[in-house]
Design a protein around this motif. Sequence first.
Motif, short mmCIF file in Angstrom:
data_model
loop_
_atom_site.label_atom_id
_atom_site.label_comp_id
_atom_site.label_asym_id
_atom_site.label_seq_id
_atom_site.Cartn_x
_atom_site.Cartn_y
_atom_site.Cartn_z
N ARG A 239 -40.03 38.76 -41.88
CA ARG A 239 -41.10 39.39 -42.68
C ARG A 239 -40.99 40.91 -42.60
N ALA A 240 -40.76 41.44 -41.41
CA ALA A 240 -40.65 42.89 -41.25
C ALA A 240 -39.51 43.46 -42.09
N VAL A 241 -38.35 42.80 -42.05
CA VAL A 241 -37.20 43.27 -42.81
C VAL A 241 -37.48 43.18 -44.31
N ARG A 242 -38.11 42.11 -44.75
CA ARG A 242 -38.42 41.97 -46.17
C ARG A 242 -39.39 43.05 -46.65
N VAL A 243 -40.42 43.33 -45.85
CA VAL A 243 -41.40 44.35 -46.25
C VAL A 243 -40.75 45.73 -46.25
N VAL A 244 -40.00 46.07 -45.21
CA VAL A 244 -39.33 47.37 -45.18
C VAL A 244 -38.34 47.47 -46.34
N GLY A 245 -37.64 46.38 -46.65
CA GLY A 245 -36.73 46.37 -47.79
C GLY A 245 -37.45 46.60 -49.10
N ALA A 246 -38.59 45.95 -49.27
CA ALA A 246 -39.37 46.12 -50.49
C ALA A 246 -39.87 47.56 -50.61
N LEU A 247 -40.34 48.14 -49.50
CA LEU A 247 -40.81 49.52 -49.53
C LEU A 247 -39.67 50.49 -49.79
N GLY A 248 -38.51 50.23 -49.21
CA GLY A 248 -37.35 51.07 -49.47
C GLY A 248 -36.94 51.01 -50.93
N ALA A 249 -36.91 49.80 -51.49
CA ALA A 249 -36.58 49.64 -52.91
C ALA A 249 -37.61 50.35 -53.78
N LEU A 250 -38.88 50.21 -53.42
CA LEU A 250 -39.94 50.86 -54.17
C LEU A 250 -39.75 52.38 -54.17
N ALA A 251 -39.47 52.96 -53.01
CA ALA A 251 -39.30 54.41 -52.91
C ALA A 251 -38.11 54.87 -53.75
N VAL A 252 -36.98 54.21 -53.59
CA VAL A 252 -35.76 54.62 -54.30
C VAL A 252 -35.92 54.43 -55.81
N LEU A 253 -36.42 53.29 -56.22
CA LEU A 253 -36.49 52.98 -57.64
C LEU A 253 -37.54 53.81 -58.38
N THR A 254 -38.67 54.09 -57.74
CA THR A 254 -39.67 54.92 -58.43
C THR A 254 -39.18 56.35 -58.56
N LEU A 255 -38.47 56.85 -57.56
CA LEU A 255 -37.89 58.19 -57.68
C LEU A 255 -36.82 58.21 -58.78
N ALA A 256 -36.00 57.16 -58.85
CA ALA A 256 -34.99 57.08 -59.90
C ALA A 256 -35.64 56.97 -61.28
N ALA A 257 -36.74 56.24 -61.39
CA ALA A 257 -37.45 56.12 -62.67
C ALA A 257 -37.90 57.49 -63.15
N HIS A 258 -38.37 58.33 -62.22
CA HIS A 258 -38.76 59.70 -62.58
C HIS A 258 -37.55 60.50 -63.03
N GLN A 259 -36.45 60.42 -62.29
CA GLN A 259 -35.26 61.19 -62.63
C GLN A 259 -34.69 60.78 -63.98
N GLN A 260 -34.78 59.50 -64.31
CA GLN A 260 -34.26 58.98 -65.57
C GLN A 260 -35.29 59.03 -66.70
N ASP A 261 -36.51 59.50 -66.40
CA ASP A 261 -37.61 59.54 -67.35
C ASP A 261 -37.86 58.14 -67.95
N GLN A 262 -37.92 57.15 -67.06
CA GLN A 262 -38.08 55.75 -67.46
C GLN A 262 -39.26 55.10 -66.74
N ILE A 263 -40.31 55.85 -66.49
CA ILE A 263 -41.43 55.38 -65.69
C ILE A 263 -42.03 54.09 -66.25
N THR A 264 -42.38 54.08 -67.51
CA THR A 264 -43.02 52.91 -68.12
C THR A 264 -42.04 51.75 -68.24
N ALA A 265 -40.83 52.03 -68.70
CA ALA A 265 -39.83 50.96 -68.90
C ALA A 265 -39.43 50.30 -67.59
N TRP A 266 -39.34 51.09 -66.51
CA TRP A 266 -38.87 50.54 -65.25
C TRP A 266 -39.96 49.88 -64.42
#
Length: 199
Positions: free
Chosen positions: A143-170
């Motif tokens: 559970r700990a690894v899954r939650v940390v993985g989800a949070l890591g994905a969330l951090a990376v992907l939301t920052l990438a969505a901003h960089q790609q100007d794809q907030i709504t689409a992503w």
Amino acid sequence: MGRPFRQQIDEGILDRAAALFARHGFEHTSVQAVADAVGLSKAGLLHHFRSKETLHQAVLAHAEGLGQRVLGQVRELPHGAARDRRAVEVLVDVALAHPGVVALLLAPVTQAGTGAGALEPGSAGAAALEAFGVDLETADPDRAVRVVGALGALAVLTLAAHQQDQITAWRPLVVATCLDALGSRRPGAALPDPDQVEA
């Protein structure tokens, strides 16, 4: 009418400063670096926040407020798939609206050992874990690894969505990816509604 505009400027400063603090730590982030990031002179930045320490405290208070807002959205839900889904949705919306603050909030989870800050009880980062009902010291390792993985994905992907100007689409894709990391999304399940109201 001046108050909302001032608050919007201050929140923009806090978000950019948070991103720098998350990346470089407090000690290695200068007032000039923050001023440059927000397009102000050093004196202009110090007009909003009288010192680096004051700015840092404001960033931490803002992050804490966002963490408590997330907890407020899920606190009454029992632990399980429904709470996980709601926590992911709220965290993704907050992250898309405040990418720098979320980078700082999640830095202790995603950048262990980089000097970004400790995950202390009551901290904004701890609030993100609490939203999923996880204490890293006592949680089941899966559970700990899954939650940390989800949070890591969330951090990376939301920052990438901003960089790609794809907030709504992503947004629905980020939610689905986080739920996949948690093991909460069934194969072939529909993506979340893209018209979900954002924070």
